[in-house]
Design a protein around this motif. Structure first.
Motif, PDB file in Angstrom:
ATOM      1  N   ASP A 121      85.011  44.870 -27.005  1.00  0.00           N
ATOM      2  CA  ASP A 121      85.405  46.036 -26.344  1.00  0.00           C
ATOM      3  C   ASP A 121      84.166  47.121 -25.999  1.00  0.00           C
ATOM      4  OD1 ASP A 121      88.040  45.500 -27.114  1.00  0.00           O
ATOM      5  OD2 ASP A 121      88.712  47.579 -27.563  1.00  0.00           O
ATOM      6  N   ARG A 122      83.097  46.913 -26.499  1.00  0.00           N
ATOM      7  CA  ARG A 122      81.919  47.510 -26.345  1.00  0.00           C
ATOM      8  C   ARG A 122      81.051  46.826 -25.126  1.00  0.00           C
ATOM      9  NH1 ARG A 122      80.608  50.801 -30.397  1.00  0.00           N
ATOM     10  NH2 ARG A 122      81.616  50.317 -32.379  1.00  0.00           N
ATOM     11  N   LEU A 127      80.310  47.774 -19.155  1.00  0.00           N
ATOM     12  CA  LEU A 127      80.574  47.403 -17.723  1.00  0.00           C
ATOM     13  C   LEU A 127      81.446  48.201 -16.887  1.00  0.00           C
ATOM     14  CD1 LEU A 127      81.107  43.411 -18.407  1.00  0.00           C
ATOM     15  CD2 LEU A 127      79.232  44.432 -17.304  1.00  0.00           C
ATOM     16  N   LEU A 128      82.480  48.913 -17.394  1.00  0.00           N
ATOM     17  CA  LEU A 128      83.220  49.712 -16.872  1.00  0.00           C
ATOM     18  C   LEU A 128      82.387  50.904 -16.410  1.00  0.00           C
ATOM     19  CD1 LEU A 128      86.666  49.399 -18.758  1.00  0.00           C
ATOM     20  CD2 LEU A 128      86.236  48.358 -16.615  1.00  0.00           C
ATOM     21  N   GLN A 129      81.315  51.294 -16.991  1.00  0.00           N
ATOM     22  CA  GLN A 129      80.782  52.633 -16.873  1.00  0.00           C
ATOM     23  C   GLN A 129      79.757  52.698 -15.668  1.00  0.00           C
ATOM     24  OE1 GLN A 129      79.743  55.010 -20.516  1.00  0.00           O
ATOM     25  NE2 GLN A 129      81.270  53.969 -21.522  1.00  0.00           N
ATOM     26  N   LYS A 130      79.530  51.239 -15.266  1.00  0.00           N
ATOM     27  CA  LYS A 130      78.410  51.170 -14.220  1.00  0.00           C
ATOM     28  C   LYS A 130      79.290  51.011 -12.942  1.00  0.00           C
ATOM     29  CE  LYS A 130      75.349  48.833 -17.174  1.00  0.00           C
ATOM     30  NZ  LYS A 130      75.047  50.132 -18.052  1.00  0.00           N
ATOM     31  N   GLU A 155      77.871  35.666 -13.862  1.00  0.00           N
ATOM     32  CA  GLU A 155      76.782  35.530 -14.834  1.00  0.00           C
ATOM     33  C   GLU A 155      75.784  36.551 -14.772  1.00  0.00           C
ATOM     34  OE1 GLU A 155      75.589  31.558 -15.105  1.00  0.00           O
ATOM     35  OE2 GLU A 155      77.295  31.035 -16.158  1.00  0.00           O
ATOM     36  N   LYS A 156      75.677  36.999 -13.323  1.00  0.00           N
ATOM     37  CA  LYS A 156      74.653  37.958 -13.111  1.00  0.00           C
ATOM     38  C   LYS A 156      74.717  39.369 -13.717  1.00  0.00           C
ATOM     39  CE  LYS A 156      76.747  39.422  -8.577  1.00  0.00           C
ATOM     40  NZ  LYS A 156      76.794  39.700  -7.381  1.00  0.00           N
ATOM     41  N   LEU A 157      76.017  39.587 -14.110  1.00  0.00           N
ATOM     42  CA  LEU A 157      76.501  40.845 -14.795  1.00  0.00           C
ATOM     43  C   LEU A 157      75.890  41.093 -16.087  1.00  0.00           C
ATOM     44  CD1 LEU A 157      80.116  41.346 -13.531  1.00  0.00           C
ATOM     45  CD2 LEU A 157      77.977  42.228 -12.734  1.00  0.00           C
ATOM     46  N   ASN A 158      75.493  39.774 -16.653  1.00  0.00           N
ATOM     47  CA  ASN A 158      74.711  39.754 -18.148  1.00  0.00           C
ATOM     48  C   ASN A 158      73.371  40.758 -18.143  1.00  0.00           C
ATOM     49  OD1 ASN A 158      76.310  38.184 -20.183  1.00  0.00           O
ATOM     50  ND2 ASN A 158      76.169  36.640 -18.444  1.00  0.00           N
ATOM     51  N   ASP A 159      72.759  40.910 -16.663  1.00  0.00           N
ATOM     52  CA  ASP A 159      71.774  41.755 -16.675  1.00  0.00           C
ATOM     53  C   ASP A 159      72.060  43.191 -16.824  1.00  0.00           C
ATOM     54  OD1 ASP A 159      70.176  39.820 -16.063  1.00  0.00           O
ATOM     55  OD2 ASP A 159      70.249  39.691 -14.025  1.00  0.00           O
ATOM     56  N   PHE A 160      73.452  43.562 -16.621  1.00  0.00           N
ATOM     57  CA  PHE A 160      73.664  45.013 -16.751  1.00  0.00           C
ATOM     58  C   PHE A 160      74.011  45.375 -18.414  1.00  0.00           C
ATOM     59  CE2 PHE A 160      74.749  44.272 -12.590  1.00  0.00           C
ATOM     60  CZ  PHE A 160      74.266  45.494 -11.720  1.00  0.00           C
ATOM     61  N   LEU A 161      74.402  44.251 -18.896  1.00  0.00           N
ATOM     62  CA  LEU A 161      74.233  44.539 -20.376  1.00  0.00           C
ATOM     63  C   LEU A 161      73.183  44.968 -21.445  1.00  0.00           C
ATOM     64  CD1 LEU A 161      77.091  41.725 -21.260  1.00  0.00           C
ATOM     65  CD2 LEU A 161      77.675  44.283 -20.797  1.00  0.00           C
ATOM     66  N   ASN A 162      72.242  44.388 -20.787  1.00  0.00           N
ATOM     67  CA  ASN A 162      70.892  44.467 -21.400  1.00  0.00           C
ATOM     68  C   ASN A 162      70.186  45.899 -20.975  1.00  0.00           C
ATOM     69  OD1 ASN A 162      71.410  42.002 -22.930  1.00  0.00           O
ATOM     70  ND2 ASN A 162      70.436  40.899 -20.902  1.00  0.00           N
ATOM     71  N   ASN A 163      70.522  46.261 -20.070  1.00  0.00           N
ATOM     72  CA  ASN A 163      69.998  47.681 -19.534  1.00  0.00           C
ATOM     73  C   ASN A 163      70.708  49.082 -19.835  1.00  0.00           C
ATOM     74  OD1 ASN A 163      68.195  46.453 -18.047  1.00  0.00           O
ATOM     75  ND2 ASN A 163      69.430  45.997 -16.285  1.00  0.00           N
TER      76      ASN A 163
END
Length: 163
Positions: A121-122, A127-130, A155-163
Motif C-alpha cells: 500500500d505504501r 504514486l497516488l500523491q503524484k 516501468e518509468k514510474l519506478n523513478d517516482f518511487l525513489n524520489n
C-alpha cells in the motif's frame, strides 16, 4: 465464494485521505491495518458500480468526482490472485456515518507513513500523491503477509518511487 475483483478508493479532502482503520471484523485479513474504502464486486457490477456502492455502504458518502488510477494485482501465497481497481476521489456529498468494518478518520498525507499499512500500500499511496501520473498496473507478491516482490508498469514510474 467472493469475487477476486475488488475496488479501493482514497477519498481526498484538502491534504488528507479518508482512511479506514480495520478493527471491527473477526477473521479480517486487514485486521489493525489502515486502508482506503472499497470491497468486492457483486454480480454484474462494473468497477465504477462497485466503487460507488462500496463507498456509500462503508462511509455514507456519495461520490461525485472520482478517477480510475490503476490496477493492483495481489498474489498471496497459494491463493487465487486478487485484482483491485484503484480509485481516488475529490468530490463527494453527504455525511460520514458509522462503518461496520472499522473506524473512519481523515489522515493528512504527511502522517500516512506513520500508520500500520501493508508494505505494498505504501507503494501505490506514493504514486497516488503524484499529480499527472498515467494509469498504472502494480503486481504485489506476498508470502506469509510479507511483501516479496513488486512489478510496476509502465516501468518509468519506478523513478517516482525513489524520489
Amino acid at each position: 465464494m467472493k469475487s477476486q475483483l475488488t475496488t479501493l478508493c482514497y477519498i481526498q479532502k484538502d491534504d488528507s485521505y479518508l482512511m479506514l482503520h480495520r478493527v471491527k471484523k473477526e477473521n479480517d485479513l486487514n485486521k489493525d491495518k489502515w486502508i482506503g474504502v472499497g470491497g468486492h464486486f457483486e454480480k454484474g457490477e462494473s468497477p465504477e458500480d462497485c466503487l460507488i456502492r462500496e463507498v456509500k455502504e462503508e462511509t455514507g458518502l456519495t461520490l461525485t468526482d472520482f478517477s480510475f488510477r490503476g490496477i493492483v494485482t495481489f498474489v498471496y501465497d497459494d491463493e487465487e490472485a486478487e485484482y483491485m481497481h484503484l480509485f481516488t476521489a475529490k468530490g463527494f456529498s453527504g455525511e460520514i456515518g458509522e462503518c461496520s468494518e472499522g473506524n473512519l478518520e481523515w489522515v493528512s498525507f504527511e502522517k500516512l507513513n506513520g500508520l500500520e499499512l501493508w508494505e505494498g500500500d505504501r507503494i501505490f499511496l506514493s504514486l497516488l500523491q503524484k499529480d499527472g501520473l498515467p494509469f498504472f498496473s502494480l503486481k504485489l507478491v506476498y508470502k506469509n503477509k510479507k511483501l516479496q516482490e513488486y512489478c510496476l508498469y509502465p516501468e518509468k514510474l519506478n523513478d517516482f518511487l525513489n524520489n
